[in-house]
Design a protein around this motif. Structure first.
Motif, PDB file in Angstrom:
ATOM      1  N   GLN A  69       0.826  -1.198   0.000  1.00 38.12           N
ATOM      2  CA  GLN A  69       0.000   0.000   0.000  1.00 38.12           C
ATOM      3  C   GLN A  69       0.868   1.259   0.000  1.00 38.12           C
ATOM      4  OE1 GLN A  69      -4.160  -1.415   2.079  1.00 38.12           O
ATOM      5  NE2 GLN A  69      -2.488  -0.851   3.451  1.00 38.12           N
ATOM      6  N   ASP A  70       2.011   1.223   0.691  1.00 42.62           N
ATOM      7  CA  ASP A  70       2.953   2.353   0.659  1.00 42.62           C
ATOM      8  C   ASP A  70       3.512   2.525  -0.744  1.00 42.62           C
ATOM      9  OD1 ASP A  70       2.533   2.791   3.332  1.00 42.62           O
ATOM     10  OD2 ASP A  70       4.362   1.769   3.998  1.00 42.62           O
ATOM     11  N   GLN A  71       3.783   1.389  -1.408  1.00 42.61           N
ATOM     12  CA  GLN A  71       4.332   1.425  -2.761  1.00 42.61           C
ATOM     13  C   GLN A  71       3.351   2.042  -3.753  1.00 42.61           C
ATOM     14  OE1 GLN A  71       5.606  -2.427  -4.199  1.00 42.61           O
ATOM     15  NE2 GLN A  71       5.697  -1.755  -6.328  1.00 42.61           N
ATOM     16  N   LEU A  72       2.061   1.674  -3.602  1.00 45.89           N
ATOM     17  CA  LEU A  72       1.040   2.149  -4.533  1.00 45.89           C
ATOM     18  C   LEU A  72       0.478   3.509  -4.138  1.00 45.89           C
ATOM     19  CD1 LEU A  72      -0.949  -1.189  -5.062  1.00 45.89           C
ATOM     20  CD2 LEU A  72       0.738  -0.160  -6.606  1.00 45.89           C
ATOM     21  N   GLY A  73       0.567   3.831  -2.851  1.00 45.08           N
ATOM     22  CA  GLY A  73       0.041   5.104  -2.397  1.00 45.08           C
ATOM     23  C   GLY A  73      -1.464   5.116  -2.212  1.00 45.08           C
ATOM     24  N   VAL A  74      -2.081   3.947  -2.183  1.00 44.34           N
ATOM     25  CA  VAL A  74      -3.534   3.848  -1.991  1.00 44.34           C
ATOM     26  C   VAL A  74      -3.842   2.657  -1.086  1.00 44.34           C
ATOM     27  CG1 VAL A  74      -4.117   4.897  -4.221  1.00 44.34           C
ATOM     28  CG2 VAL A  74      -3.816   2.412  -4.057  1.00 44.34           C
ATOM     29  N   PRO A  75      -4.912   2.753  -0.282  1.00 49.67           N
ATOM     30  CA  PRO A  75      -5.335   1.577   0.502  1.00 49.67           C
ATOM     31  C   PRO A  75      -5.972   0.549  -0.424  1.00 49.67           C
ATOM     32  CG  PRO A  75      -6.903   3.361   0.780  1.00 49.67           C
ATOM     33  CD  PRO A  75      -5.763   3.939  -0.015  1.00 49.67           C
ATOM     34  N   LEU A  76      -5.865  -0.718  -0.061  1.00 53.61           N
ATOM     35  CA  LEU A  76      -6.423  -1.796  -0.880  1.00 53.61           C
ATOM     36  C   LEU A  76      -7.629  -2.459  -0.231  1.00 53.61           C
ATOM     37  CD1 LEU A  76      -3.082  -3.468  -2.016  1.00 53.61           C
ATOM     38  CD2 LEU A  76      -4.544  -1.933  -3.338  1.00 53.61           C
ATOM     39  N   PHE A  77      -7.761  -2.299   1.085  1.00 50.65           N
ATOM     40  CA  PHE A  77      -8.861  -2.929   1.820  1.00 50.65           C
ATOM     41  C   PHE A  77      -9.419  -1.935   2.837  1.00 50.65           C
ATOM     42  CE2 PHE A  77      -6.100  -6.305   0.422  1.00 50.65           C
ATOM     43  CZ  PHE A  77      -6.946  -7.330   0.039  1.00 50.65           C
ATOM     44  N   ARG A  78     -10.681  -2.136   3.173  1.00 50.50           N
ATOM     45  CA  ARG A  78     -11.253  -1.412   4.315  1.00 50.50           C
ATOM     46  C   ARG A  78     -11.795  -2.449   5.298  1.00 50.50           C
ATOM     47  NH1 ARG A  78     -15.101  -0.557   0.214  1.00 50.50           N
ATOM     48  NH2 ARG A  78     -17.204  -1.347   0.694  1.00 50.50           N
ATOM     49  N   ARG A  79     -11.694  -2.140   6.551  1.00 45.34           N
ATOM     50  CA  ARG A  79     -12.092  -3.095   7.593  1.00 45.34           C
ATOM     51  C   ARG A  79     -13.577  -2.942   7.906  1.00 45.34           C
ATOM     52  NH1 ARG A  79      -8.988  -6.194  10.462  1.00 45.34           N
ATOM     53  NH2 ARG A  79      -7.122  -5.004   9.873  1.00 45.34           N
ATOM     54  N   GLU A  80     -14.318  -4.061   7.799  1.00 48.92           N
ATOM     55  CA  GLU A  80     -15.730  -4.086   8.130  1.00 48.92           C
ATOM     56  C   GLU A  80     -15.985  -5.189   9.146  1.00 48.92           C
ATOM     57  OE1 GLU A  80     -17.946  -4.521   4.514  1.00 48.92           O
ATOM     58  OE2 GLU A  80     -17.472  -2.481   3.822  1.00 48.92           O
ATOM     59  N   LYS A  81     -17.217  -5.268   9.669  1.00 50.57           N
ATOM     60  CA  LYS A  81     -17.541  -6.292  10.667  1.00 50.57           C
ATOM     61  C   LYS A  81     -17.312  -7.695  10.119  1.00 50.57           C
ATOM     62  CE  LYS A  81     -20.966  -3.623  13.276  1.00 50.57           C
ATOM     63  NZ  LYS A  81     -22.382  -3.553  13.726  1.00 50.57           N
ATOM     64  N   GLN A  82     -17.580  -7.863   8.825  1.00 52.09           N
ATOM     65  CA  GLN A  82     -17.445  -9.181   8.211  1.00 52.09           C
ATOM     66  C   GLN A  82     -15.996  -9.519   7.860  1.00 52.09           C
ATOM     67  OE1 GLN A  82     -19.514  -6.794   7.108  1.00 52.09           O
ATOM     68  NE2 GLN A  82     -21.488  -7.554   7.852  1.00 52.09           N
ATOM     69  N   GLY A  83     -15.082  -8.545   8.008  1.00 49.48           N
ATOM     70  CA  GLY A  83     -13.685  -8.780   7.674  1.00 49.48           C
ATOM     71  C   GLY A  83     -13.152  -7.700   6.758  1.00 49.48           C
ATOM     72  N   LEU A  84     -12.059  -7.986   6.073  1.00 51.42           N
ATOM     73  CA  LEU A  84     -11.446  -7.029   5.167  1.00 51.42           C
ATOM     74  C   LEU A  84     -12.201  -7.000   3.847  1.00 51.42           C
ATOM     75  CD1 LEU A  84      -7.665  -7.809   5.775  1.00 51.42           C
ATOM     76  CD2 LEU A  84      -8.992  -5.885   6.679  1.00 51.42           C
ATOM     77  N   LYS A  85     -12.616  -5.806   3.435  1.00 55.38           N
ATOM     78  CA  LYS A  85     -13.361  -5.638   2.188  1.00 55.38           C
ATOM     79  C   LYS A  85     -12.432  -5.062   1.133  1.00 55.38           C
ATOM     80  CE  LYS A  85     -17.127  -5.425  -0.350  1.00 55.38           C
ATOM     81  NZ  LYS A  85     -17.898  -6.613  -0.755  1.00 55.38           N
ATOM     82  N   PRO A  86     -12.138  -5.790   0.036  1.00 56.60           N
ATOM     83  CA  PRO A  86     -11.235  -5.279  -0.993  1.00 56.60           C
ATOM     84  C   PRO A  86     -11.888  -4.185  -1.830  1.00 56.60           C
ATOM     85  CG  PRO A  86     -12.127  -7.412  -1.635  1.00 56.60           C
ATOM     86  CD  PRO A  86     -12.598  -7.166  -0.236  1.00 56.60           C
ATOM     87  N   ASN A  87     -11.068  -3.259  -2.324  1.00 56.19           N
ATOM     88  CA  ASN A  87     -11.586  -2.244  -3.232  1.00 56.19           C
ATOM     89  C   ASN A  87     -11.203  -2.604  -4.672  1.00 56.19           C
ATOM     90  OD1 ASN A  87      -8.882  -1.585  -3.489  1.00 56.19           O
ATOM     91  ND2 ASN A  87      -9.002   0.221  -2.171  1.00 56.19           N
ATOM     92  N   ALA A  88     -11.488  -1.712  -5.597  1.00 58.83           N
ATOM     93  CA  ALA A  88     -11.254  -2.006  -7.016  1.00 58.83           C
ATOM     94  C   ALA A  88      -9.773  -2.261  -7.296  1.00 58.83           C
ATOM     95  CB  ALA A  88     -11.762  -0.851  -7.875  1.00 58.83           C
ATOM     96  N   GLU A  89      -8.879  -1.517  -6.623  1.00 64.69           N
ATOM     97  CA  GLU A  89      -7.438  -1.714  -6.842  1.00 64.69           C
ATOM     98  C   GLU A  89      -7.001  -3.108  -6.396  1.00 64.69           C
ATOM     99  OE1 GLU A  89      -8.781   0.915  -5.431  1.00 64.69           O
ATOM    100  OE2 GLU A  89      -8.212   2.607  -6.728  1.00 64.69           O
ATOM    101  N   ALA A  90      -7.573  -3.595  -5.293  1.00 67.70           N
ATOM    102  CA  ALA A  90      -7.233  -4.937  -4.824  1.00 67.70           C
ATOM    103  C   ALA A  90      -7.683  -5.995  -5.827  1.00 67.70           C
ATOM    104  CB  ALA A  90      -7.865  -5.198  -3.458  1.00 67.70           C
ATOM    105  N   TYR A  91      -8.900  -5.854  -6.353  1.00 74.20           N
ATOM    106  CA  TYR A  91      -9.386  -6.816  -7.346  1.00 74.20           C
ATOM    107  C   TYR A  91      -8.542  -6.772  -8.615  1.00 74.20           C
ATOM    108  CZ  TYR A  91     -13.633  -8.034  -4.751  1.00 74.20           C
ATOM    109  OH  TYR A  91     -14.521  -8.519  -3.815  1.00 74.20           O
TER     110      TYR A  91
END
Length: 290
Positions: free
Chosen positions: A43-65
């Motif tokens: 994430q430091d390398q890309l400069g963007v977060p890849l996941f957000r934390r939710e009750k169900q666990g880590l939710k990936p965003n478009a960059e992660a997919y």
């Protein structure tokens, strides 16, 4: 690929599939701290977060997919792939084989037997040992897409010249005749048939003559004996066309619906949709709601 290592892509894929650093670590046989460290570096390398934390666990965003797509390409799941490994019930395979040549060209479908254990079916999908699983619904998993494929009434099959069952099937017929039992109707049946719980007493009281996980075998036995069998109505048309069988609605006290799901890895979504599997049933078969 922005100089992203395979190791980092593998960690992103594991996090998407498992929803947590702990489970991803188990999958990769490394420590959770290694997962967290690698994700932070990426994430430091890309400069963007890849996941957000939710009750169900880590939710990936478009960059992660997008990174998962890169990982899948590297691991051999490219768009040029032409062979698909499918596991399903014998009659679903039969229906697909009957019409598949009209819809699928330049692709190979390789059918393998289906495991009765749901966890094993899920494991094979996650590890890409199986591409498509068509059967009772599997437990929810972030890496696996599950879509309802077939939905139909249940019916009773008997041989064409049955000595006692003529124009209507009654509850007395259910009790007086021996049954052919689909072996999967114990345990996993609740994942395939709605309403079976309300009719449990009728199932537990049956006189079973033969049981098998193969519906084609049971239909053949039914056509040559006085035994009866319960089968999803969606399968009756092809069976009656090739075997001396007739079908009946079950007694009114039986209110059950067969449901079958299409499962595949999220990484294969575009390639699975290109097969036109829904088109096969929509075009050729009755009694199906998708």
């Amino acid at each position: 690929m922005n100089n992203i290592s395979i190791k980092k892509l593998q960690v992103v894929n594991a996090l998407i599939e498992n929803g947590s650093a702990t489970n991803a670590a188990k999958m990769l046989n490394i420590s959770p701290s290694s997962i967290s460290y690698t994700l932070k570096k990426l994430q430091d390398q890309l400069g963007v977060p890849l996941f957000r934390r939710e009750k169900q666990g880590l939710k990936p965003n478009a960059e992660a997919y997008s990174l998962q797509d890169q990982y899948n390409e590297v691991m051999g799941l490219s768009t040029t792939r032409k062979t698909f490994i499918i596991t399903t019930y014998s009659l679903v395979e039969f229906l697909l084989a009957d019409y598949i040549h009209d819809f699928i060209s330049e692709k190979t479908l390789h059918f393998v037997p289906m495991d009765s254990c749901e966890n094993e079916r899920l494991r094979k999908l996650k590890h890409r040992e199986v591409d498509i699983d068509i059967g009772g619904r599997l437990p929810v998993d972030v890496s696996i897409i599950s879509e309802r494929y077939l939905y139909s009434d249940m019916c009773i099959l008997v041989r064409e010249n049955h000595p006692s069952i003529k124009n209507k099937f009654t509850l007395e017929d259910w009790h007086q005749n021996q049954h052919l039992r689909w072996q999967r109707d114990r345990g996993s049946i609740s994942n395939m048939v709605d309403g079976v719980g309300a009719s449990e007493r009728y199932f537990s009281e049956r006189d079973i003559a033969w049981e098998s996980p193969n519906l084609l075998t049971l239909a053949y036995l039914c056509s040559g004996s006085d035994n009866i069998m319960m089968v999803p109505a969606v399968f009756t048309k092809p069976l009656i066309s090739m075997l001396p069988l007739k079908s009946f609605s079950p007694p009114p006290s039986f209110e059950m619906k067969f449901k079958c799901y299409l499962h595949y890895h999220r990484a294969l979504e575009k390639k699975i949709s290109s097969l036109g599997l829904y088109d096969i049933f929509d075009t050729h078969l009755d009694n199906i709601i998708t």
